[in-house]
Design a protein around this motif. Sequence first.
Motif, short mmCIF file in Angstrom:
data_model
loop_
_atom_site.label_atom_id
_atom_site.label_comp_id
_atom_site.label_asym_id
_atom_site.label_seq_id
_atom_site.Cartn_x
_atom_site.Cartn_y
_atom_site.Cartn_z
N VAL A 46 21.62 17.07 66.96
CA VAL A 46 22.63 16.56 67.90
C VAL A 46 22.96 15.08 67.66
N PRO A 47 21.98 14.22 67.37
CA PRO A 47 22.36 12.83 67.06
C PRO A 47 23.35 12.76 65.89
N ASP A 48 23.12 13.59 64.87
CA ASP A 48 24.05 13.60 63.74
C ASP A 48 25.41 14.14 64.16
N ILE A 49 25.38 15.12 65.05
CA ILE A 49 26.64 15.71 65.53
C ILE A 49 27.45 14.64 66.25
N ILE A 50 26.77 13.83 67.07
CA ILE A 50 27.47 12.77 67.80
C ILE A 50 28.08 11.78 66.81
N ARG A 51 27.30 11.38 65.83
CA ARG A 51 27.81 10.42 64.83
C ARG A 51 28.98 11.03 64.06
N TYR A 52 28.87 12.29 63.73
CA TYR A 52 29.87 12.95 62.89
C TYR A 52 31.23 13.03 63.58
N TYR A 53 31.22 13.46 64.85
CA TYR A 53 32.51 13.68 65.51
C TYR A 53 33.04 12.44 66.21
N LEU A 54 32.15 11.62 66.71
CA LEU A 54 32.61 10.51 67.54
C LEU A 54 32.49 9.16 66.83
N SER A 55 31.82 9.15 65.72
CA SER A 55 31.54 7.88 65.03
C SER A 55 30.91 6.87 65.98
N GLU A 56 30.01 7.36 66.80
CA GLU A 56 29.30 6.48 67.73
C GLU A 56 27.81 6.73 67.55
N GLU A 57 27.02 5.75 67.95
CA GLU A 57 25.58 5.97 67.97
C GLU A 57 25.23 6.71 69.27
N PRO A 58 24.30 7.66 69.23
CA PRO A 58 23.92 8.37 70.46
C PRO A 58 23.36 7.40 71.51
N LEU A 59 23.81 7.58 72.73
CA LEU A 59 23.32 6.70 73.80
C LEU A 59 22.00 7.20 74.36
N LEU A 60 21.80 8.51 74.31
CA LEU A 60 20.54 9.09 74.78
C LEU A 60 19.74 9.57 73.57
N ALA A 61 18.47 9.23 73.55
CA ALA A 61 17.66 9.59 72.39
C ALA A 61 17.27 11.07 72.42
N ASN A 62 16.98 11.59 71.25
CA ASN A 62 16.41 12.92 71.11
C ASN A 62 14.89 12.80 70.98
N VAL A 63 14.21 13.88 71.26
CA VAL A 63 12.77 13.90 70.99
C VAL A 63 12.59 14.21 69.50
N GLU A 64 11.68 13.50 68.85
CA GLU A 64 11.38 13.75 67.45
C GLU A 64 11.03 15.22 67.26
N THR A 65 11.74 15.90 66.37
CA THR A 65 11.58 17.35 66.25
C THR A 65 11.32 17.76 64.81
N HIS A 66 10.30 18.55 64.60
CA HIS A 66 10.00 19.06 63.27
C HIS A 66 10.46 20.50 63.18
N LEU A 67 11.33 20.77 62.21
CA LEU A 67 11.82 22.13 62.03
C LEU A 67 10.85 22.86 61.11
N CYS A 68 10.22 23.88 61.63
CA CYS A 68 9.21 24.57 60.83
C CYS A 68 9.82 25.36 59.68
N ARG A 69 11.15 25.46 59.66
CA ARG A 69 11.82 26.10 58.52
C ARG A 69 11.59 25.28 57.25
N ASN A 70 11.35 23.96 57.41
CA ASN A 70 11.03 23.13 56.26
C ASN A 70 9.52 23.22 55.98
N PRO A 71 9.15 23.53 54.73
CA PRO A 71 7.74 23.76 54.40
C PRO A 71 6.84 22.59 54.81
N GLU A 72 7.30 21.34 54.56
CA GLU A 72 6.41 20.21 54.87
C GLU A 72 6.22 20.08 56.39
#
Lengths: 325, 492
Positions: free
Chosen positions: B345-371
């Motif tokens: 979602v932070p990337d989505i905000i930057r992509y469409y609005l060219s703004e920095e997200p005002l509300l932070a996301n929780v650090e998230t690890h996608l288990c689809r990535n092996p590491e």
Amino acid sequence: MLSRNAQGLYWISRYLERAGHGCRLVQIQYRALQDRTVDELDRTWARLYLSLGREPLGGRLGSNLDDEDFMFADAYTLTDDLTFESDNADSIRNCIAAARENARQVRNVIGNEMWTSLNLLYLGMRDLGVEDIWSDRTGNFFVNTQDSIRGFFGIADNSMYRDNGWHFLQLGRFVERAQHMTALLDAQLEIFPSARRHVESDWRSLLQIAFARGAYSRLNSLDFKPGPVVDFLVSDRLLSHSIRYALEHISSSLDVVSEQRPLAVEARRRAGRVAASLDYDWPNRDPGDDTATRATLGTVSNACRRLNEDIEASYFNYEIEDSPR
Amino acid sequence: MPDSPQTGDETPPEQSLFANYRYDPRFYDEMFEAQAAPREHCRDLWNVLDGMAPEEIAAMQERAERSFLQEGITFAVYGEEGAQERIIPIDVLPRIVDAATWDSIERGLRQRIRALNLFLADIYGRGRILTDGVIPVDMILGCPQYRIEMRGVSVPRGIYVALCGTDLVRTNDGFMVLEDNLRVPSGVSYMLANRGAMRAALNKLFRQYRVRAIEHYGNLLRQTLSELAPRAIADPCIVLLTPGVHNSAYYEHMFLAREMGVELVQGRDLLVHDGFVYMRTISGLRKVDVIYRRVDDDFLDPLAFRPDSQLGVPGLFYAYRLGNVVIANAPGTGVADDKSVYAFVPDIIRYYLSEEPLLANVETHLCRNPESLEYTLDNLENLVVKMVGESGGYGMLVGPASTPAERDAYAKELRRDPANYISQPVLDLSCAPCLTEQGASPRHVDLRPFVLTGHETRLVPGAFCRVALVEGSLVVNSSQGGGGKDLWVLPE
């Protein structure tokens, strides 16, 4: 108004009216336990069960004993059957639970006060058993329950907007009342044929069930005879529990709701025809002829059943092809 | 509480509500900045509550609970016997948010929902964000919540999400979004019910604090839904579609329908004819323009989605595609609150609005990535692991609160289908005082504000503040036995 909501309102009041009537029957029967003989009690139990169209638990009634313990044991079992028995769809608790379930479905169209009063009534009864109410004052439970039911209708009377919803509530209430009053009178004539020598208390208690004793005494006499009592309960236009009174309310509510829905014309006609026959044919009957009287009651009862079907078919479950858009 | 013998005029210290309150410096405390030192904006509340006799507070609590039961403010927990109609626990100690804090939350939420709506329009349209490689294509197209049927459907004003309920937590690093609920978020009625109960209990304080009103939520909701109407109709016919009385949130459906003055319908009340939706009324069929649905996508229309659905309306999706009726939220919004999409979602905000997200996301690890999977498996006891498509706290492992056996079992599942899981650090959720048997005691809380989007984005200054009632617990979901408390937003 959404059909399902109208249907919900209609059934709330049908179930509550049924529960109230059940309470009244038990209450009056309970009062009789204090001073009637076992024999007489047997017959009033029989009237009660016959009018509800139900077999007493354990089959036929009839205590051959002059045994008062037995009489109370009977009363205990039968009270349980009528009040809390889960297999008895029309038991008082089941009726109240059903009314409340319907109310839950239509909560957004009834006021909070109506919901709360019904919800409290249900919550107060949900976990009770006959052993909890069986005491010297068992009657109180039935009196209080009736009060709560009347409380619900009183709140409705004083708070509901008089649109179609209100009229469906009225319809349910009076269709139910007309039906149980015809059934009660029919059972009365079955158990206590008017040709037989009558015991006054059997006819007085009938009036009591219909909240009619005071008015009857004022207008007639203290002589509780079959002919005048039946006449009063069937045709009096001012008695709130008479059949004629119920029919009048059914007709006037149908007049309102069918303004928008011509499909209900047949139902209106039906209610009107029955009311007219009570006004014009009934006075000419032979009061001693139970068969003719019961035939008239049968006509009323049939008409009520058909009315219920008409209402269901024209408002709740109509065919799409029949519907104007 | 047992009676204790009174000695003279002296009041035993354990009588005061906060006497046993232990400020825990590890967590941000919503009321205190240090032991026995309330924050500036909480001081009056603290004074009043601390001055009340325990019996008064207990009575206040009991009144609130009784009014909930009478009103039927209940919630059913699935899979629990006899759980039909349990009242949702209410805690009577309110939480206060000052004006500046609320303002920053509000701006962050507006930004977020704007971006998410653009995102949904994009992935059901040309898919620029996918071709630009910002988000993996397979993550979107492979998401069970992605509704291929929605491709190319014209959604009025591009408003896919008209209603959302975003879960926010406050940590030592400030506010963060825990999840976006973009399908059929619930809880708004509890926000209003808690307010009703607290207004009755603490009326004077309310006036003193000039707590901002939230009671107009129903009006805003109706206005928002009217604005979505398919054609320019002066008075569109709006209905609220509920699965029925057995749904856990039925109370809320009923409540909102009544607040808005619209019909509460079930699937069987509606039908589709010649591409239009009608409801069955006592005076015949009436055309429906906007459906605020509280039925999941799967069950909306047996012809388009799950064929065994008894809750939906056959042909509804057809009428929707024709543009003859509006469904809010649109089908297929669930893809944007999928827990792996959340990470973007932070990337989505930057992509469409060219703004920095005002509300932070929780650090998230996608288990689809092996590491990330390795990292998650190695640190299970320190992480919270969630299934990407689940909500309501189901299918979740809270590492520190789990047993080795639970972790082993979970790890097995995790290895079987890694893409179905994400992991996050255990958050230091803020605490607020809650009423317990021992007086006030800190419990973890979060908040769920409700954001409406029609011609404009609207929200009332308030939220459903959820409380983890069990000491130390981090799980606030109502379905997991959490409760709620009133949230007071102060004016500037």
